[in-house]
Design a protein around this motif. Sequence first.
Motif, mmCIF file in Angstrom:
data_model
loop_
_atom_site.group_PDB
_atom_site.id
_atom_site.type_symbol
_atom_site.label_atom_id
_atom_site.label_comp_id
_atom_site.label_asym_id
_atom_site.label_seq_id
_atom_site.Cartn_x
_atom_site.Cartn_y
_atom_site.Cartn_z
ATOM 1 N N VAL A 129 52.409 -20.419 75.799
ATOM 2 C CA VAL A 129 53.358 -19.331 75.701
ATOM 3 C C VAL A 129 52.695 -17.987 75.971
ATOM 4 C CG1 VAL A 129 54.718 -18.066 74.030
ATOM 5 C CG2 VAL A 129 54.880 -20.520 74.157
ATOM 6 N N VAL A 130 51.497 -17.843 75.458
ATOM 7 C CA VAL A 130 50.774 -16.594 75.651
ATOM 8 C C VAL A 130 50.524 -16.346 77.135
ATOM 9 C CG1 VAL A 130 48.533 -15.526 75.258
ATOM 10 C CG2 VAL A 130 49.747 -16.615 73.375
ATOM 11 N N GLY A 131 50.262 -17.443 77.863
ATOM 12 C CA GLY A 131 50.081 -17.320 79.297
ATOM 13 C C GLY A 131 51.334 -16.813 79.991
ATOM 14 N N VAL A 132 52.490 -17.184 79.422
ATOM 15 C CA VAL A 132 53.741 -16.789 80.067
ATOM 16 C C VAL A 132 54.169 -15.377 79.682
ATOM 17 C CG1 VAL A 132 56.191 -17.328 80.333
ATOM 18 C CG2 VAL A 132 54.522 -19.167 80.230
ATOM 19 N N ILE A 133 54.047 -15.038 78.410
ATOM 20 C CA ILE A 133 54.510 -13.708 78.002
ATOM 21 C C ILE A 133 53.526 -12.623 78.434
ATOM 22 C CG2 ILE A 133 55.913 -14.566 76.086
ATOM 23 C CD1 ILE A 133 53.790 -13.707 74.137
ATOM 24 N N GLY A 134 52.365 -13.047 78.915
ATOM 25 C CA GLY A 134 51.463 -12.090 79.537
ATOM 26 C C GLY A 134 50.691 -11.196 78.586
ATOM 27 N N ASP A 135 50.402 -11.686 77.373
ATOM 28 C CA ASP A 135 49.522 -10.916 76.484
ATOM 29 C C ASP A 135 48.160 -10.733 77.150
ATOM 30 O OD1 ASP A 135 51.398 -10.760 74.555
ATOM 31 O OD2 ASP A 135 50.326 -11.956 73.047
ATOM 32 N N ASP A 136 47.654 -9.549 77.092
ATOM 33 C CA ASP A 136 46.345 -9.302 77.686
ATOM 34 C C ASP A 136 45.273 -9.535 76.627
ATOM 35 O OD1 ASP A 136 44.121 -8.476 78.989
ATOM 36 O OD2 ASP A 136 44.949 -6.552 79.667
ATOM 37 N N ILE A 137 44.913 -10.799 76.447
ATOM 38 C CA ILE A 137 43.967 -11.077 75.361
ATOM 39 C C ILE A 137 42.571 -10.559 75.697
ATOM 40 C CG2 ILE A 137 45.284 -13.067 74.479
ATOM 41 C CD1 ILE A 137 42.975 -14.830 75.456
ATOM 42 N N GLU A 138 42.261 -10.473 76.976
ATOM 43 C CA GLU A 138 40.955 -9.917 77.365
ATOM 44 C C GLU A 138 40.800 -8.505 76.791
ATOM 45 O OE1 GLU A 138 38.709 -11.106 79.924
ATOM 46 O OE2 GLU A 138 39.801 -12.878 80.595
ATOM 47 N N ALA A 139 41.836 -7.718 76.990
ATOM 48 C CA ALA A 139 41.782 -6.329 76.539
ATOM 49 C C ALA A 139 41.679 -6.241 75.021
ATOM 50 C CB ALA A 139 43.016 -5.582 77.030
ATOM 51 N N VAL A 140 42.490 -7.063 74.345
ATOM 52 C CA VAL A 140 42.461 -7.032 72.882
ATOM 53 C C VAL A 140 41.067 -7.410 72.379
ATOM 54 C CG1 VAL A 140 43.414 -8.059 70.770
ATOM 55 C CG2 VAL A 140 44.923 -7.554 72.693
ATOM 56 N N CYS A 141 40.477 -8.438 72.996
ATOM 57 C CA CYS A 141 39.159 -8.898 72.562
ATOM 58 C C CYS A 141 38.098 -7.821 72.816
ATOM 59 C CB CYS A 141 38.782 -10.184 73.286
ATOM 60 S SG CYS A 141 39.760 -11.593 72.753
ATOM 61 N N LYS A 142 38.176 -7.234 73.967
ATOM 62 C CA LYS A 142 37.192 -6.213 74.319
ATOM 63 C C LYS A 142 37.238 -5.069 73.313
ATOM 64 C CE LYS A 142 35.929 -5.408 78.914
ATOM 65 N NZ LYS A 142 36.491 -5.079 80.220
ATOM 66 N N GLU A 143 38.429 -4.645 73.025
ATOM 67 C CA GLU A 143 38.658 -3.557 72.074
ATOM 68 C C GLU A 143 38.055 -3.918 70.708
ATOM 69 O OE1 GLU A 143 39.642 0.100 71.319
ATOM 70 O OE2 GLU A 143 39.833 -0.822 73.312
ATOM 71 N N ALA A 144 38.352 -5.147 70.255
ATOM 72 C CA ALA A 144 37.885 -5.587 68.945
ATOM 73 C C ALA A 144 36.359 -5.668 68.909
ATOM 74 C CB ALA A 144 38.490 -6.938 68.606
ATOM 75 N N GLU A 145 35.801 -6.120 70.013
ATOM 76 C CA GLU A 145 34.356 -6.261 70.083
ATOM 77 C C GLU A 145 33.677 -4.907 69.866
ATOM 78 O OE1 GLU A 145 32.969 -9.660 72.718
ATOM 79 O OE2 GLU A 145 32.201 -7.886 73.742
ATOM 80 N N LYS A 146 34.266 -3.909 70.507
ATOM 81 C CA LYS A 146 33.724 -2.554 70.373
ATOM 82 C C LYS A 146 33.848 -2.064 68.937
ATOM 83 C CE LYS A 146 35.227 -0.339 74.273
ATOM 84 N NZ LYS A 146 36.237 0.568 74.627
ATOM 85 N N LYS A 147 35.010 -2.289 68.388
ATOM 86 C CA LYS A 147 35.332 -1.754 67.079
ATOM 87 C C LYS A 147 34.471 -2.366 65.977
ATOM 88 C CE LYS A 147 39.695 -0.784 64.754
ATOM 89 N NZ LYS A 147 41.130 -1.106 64.899
#
Lengths: 455, 455
Positions: A129-147
């Motif tokens: 489902v996540v693949g279809v609704i197009g959540d940008d998990i890369e971006a979320v992960c990158k952000e979290a990694e920084k934080k």
Amino acid sequence: MKSEKSFALDERKEHILINKSGSNAIKCDQNSVSGAVSQRACVYCGARVVLNPITDAVHIVHGPIGCASYTWDIRGSLSSGSENFRNSFSTDLQEKDIIFGGEKKLELAIAEIVEKVNPKTVFVYSTCVVGVIGDDIEAVCKEAEKKYSIKVIPVQSSGFAGSKKDGYKAACNAIISLMDSGSKMADIKDKRSFNYLGEFNLAGEIWILGRYFNALGLKLITGMTGDSSTEKLKKAKDASFNIVQCAGSSIYLAEQMKEKYQIDYERVSFFGIDDTSESLRKLAGLSKDEKVMEKAEAFINLMIEETRGILKDYKNRCKGKKVAIYVGGGFKAISLIKQFNELGMETVMVGTQTGRKEEYEKIKELSNEGTVILDDTNPSELESFIKEKGADLLVGGVKERPLAYKLGIAFIDHNHERKHPLCGYEGAVNFAKEVDITVNSPVWDLVRGGGLDEK
Amino acid sequence: MKNKNYTNMNVNPCKMCMPMGGSLAFKGIENSMILMHGSQGCATYIRRHMATHYNEPVDIASSSLSENQTVHGGSKNLKHGIKNVIKLYNPKIIGVLTTCLAETIGEDIKRIIDEFKNKHPITEVDIIPVSTPGYGATHYEGFFHTIRSIIEYYAVDIPEKNEKINIIAGDLTPADIRELKRIGKLFDVDFNLIPDISDTLDGSFQEDYSKIPKGGTTIDQIKSMSGAKATIELALLLEDKYSPGMFLEEKYGVKLYKMAMPIGLQGMDEFVKTIAMITGKSIPEELKAERERMLDGMIDSHKYNAEGKALIYGNPEITYSITRLCSENGITPLIVATGARAKALNRYFNSADSLVMNDVDFETIHSEVKRLKPNLLIGNSDGKFIWEKENIPLIRVGFPVHDHIGAQRKLVVGYTGSMGFLDEITNTLLDLKHKGYRQRLYDELYDKSGGEKYA
Ligand code: SF4
Ligand code: SF4
């Protein structure tokens, strides 16, 4: 439309092969046929197989609940350290998340985990489902990694986007990204140091082998990913060489490590006496250390003698029985055929979910004429070939077990859930024991008896 | 009511997804086959989960959507899947269940099926579409929603009146269903039991293995439901919109009696009295005798039971019914927990001594167990984590049970079944009491200090 029952669909015919000299190649590496009850799982499943045993990581399944629920702690990987990996974290997406997107929820979920568990590594798996609704998990992960200054690694594992193999690949990429984040590769490497890829410490298998490695004076940095941790994986680059067991899942990782860190690899198999001995010899050779090689010879001879002694009894009880094999990867099938040969048993049917072309070639070579070879099969085909070939025993995963029993034949679990180690010399004995227990159970006498009609 | 510890995350789920419930429902319908519209993984995971619980082969086909269909629509795959299922299984009914993926890409399965039927004039196979998005609700709602959809599918405009009683059987085991049938026979009343999994999910060993298991609720039975005398729905906590009984009452005026599962003396009394009332028949002597025997047994064990402090968890219905069994026997239901939303749980069960939780996960349940310290766990295998860590005995009941054998044979309904189950609970408490009690009392009471304690 005519509704005549048949066991095989036309479009499956090329995935079935009856072995004889000079026969064609089998068709493999395709999507499953719709409506055919494939025994395969999905991309996410493949990714989870490889990454799951990383013990101190938190594995977040970003998606609706089912995917996480059905995979909670179902694998038999053991840990000598953290047990984080045994938990199943899910963002449990609801209807409104599907409509408005689940990125925010994922972001908050990671924040909560950092606060409550504080892991060194978080894997975020995307599901269908996540693949279809197009959540940008890369971006979320990158952000979290920084934080949070921890590793937060996205794993692109939407179930529909390929097969289990694509999941393996996604997982391998995730491991690379973890390794890359470690300190610089050591300048001078111990030539006896290595990693063991495609090994998941099921029922403590890497611990059995770890004892062998120690006895030989070899230095295992980490299993990949059996009983591994963030720290161990970060040090993996310091290895002088790699060995690979489950090639289906991990050959890509080995290739990548060769390219990126110039670490050569060899394929091994520690299932069965012959494979184990041969692999130990190979491993000793890779260390380029005379002392190690000498020790290996002595060790191997001792272990073979001991194990053969124990196996003799089992062989006497099992020889002549016929075997059907249906497992995930080709490598497993190959080593099983060999192990059954060791026990004097004949393999009459071999199938895999995701075997590769070369592996099918090897299977053809190892098996007798008339052996049925199957790619991505289904219960209907299994049933009819088991019957036709008169198999006494089926090797398979949990889903196949009830089928075997309904057909009145013995069964061996060869899956990621098993609770007994099958590798190394000890494993070879366990294997023989399991074959003996099931093939020679008194229950089959009752099954074949005449029942109440018997005079 | 307390909810989860995590706000954005479900950690160690105490629920499954809708198509799982849908599959459980269809498995009790005669000569039916399930085709899941979505990617391969969901079907495989659900099969695996069911196969390990029932120890039966569970065939569920998938339309195996891949990337391409996810973008362009999966109607071709679904139609192809239907064709293949007919070829391989030759069923009378095909239940088409959606998954998260199919719902998210907006598949209109009803339309697709209509198109299929227009093109292939098949009359001998009924194709029933049921919308079961995994994220929509849990398997609990999915189960009843599917039964309701099946009944709606076969509903006629003007039903013929009959003397039967519909029984909507939620959360029951095959053994439980057999017990209900026996009770029906004792009363000499005809039940329309749906879904009837008594044979389909607890098959026998026969020479001839049939791919679609024998047994199940027949189409004729389903058709006669709208003309039945009454419906007993063993789903007290279910929302009306999912309720099959509510549909029959609203559309056909079939009187609905909603009640808990017939577990425990009071639960069973309610069931028996309701049948007597509906039919106007007197209660069979045999049942009276069974009740007296149960009461006698309850007296025998009441003092031991008083020491029980239980965590009870799982599906809403089984959780509630067992909570009642415990209460009437003096076992304190210390924690009562379900992963489904089931808000009504609190309305029916409320006690100052109990913590009641809904929409909860095992991470939260575990933390409450640590705090409140029950001495007994009652529920499905997913509680094994707590069992393992806290060393509290776990009595397996409900779905799924995959670390013990015999879940399909477990009998908990009826006077005799409830008493047997209560004995299991009591004996577990007795073992707790007796294990090491000599040492315990010696340590606790023997005056090793020579009178210091009271000095
Ligand atoms: S939650 Fe959805 S996607 Fe996951 S297994 Fe269930 S139906 Fe499939
Ligand atoms: S939804 Fe996708 S990722 Fe989840 S189990 Fe199903 S196929 Fe796999």
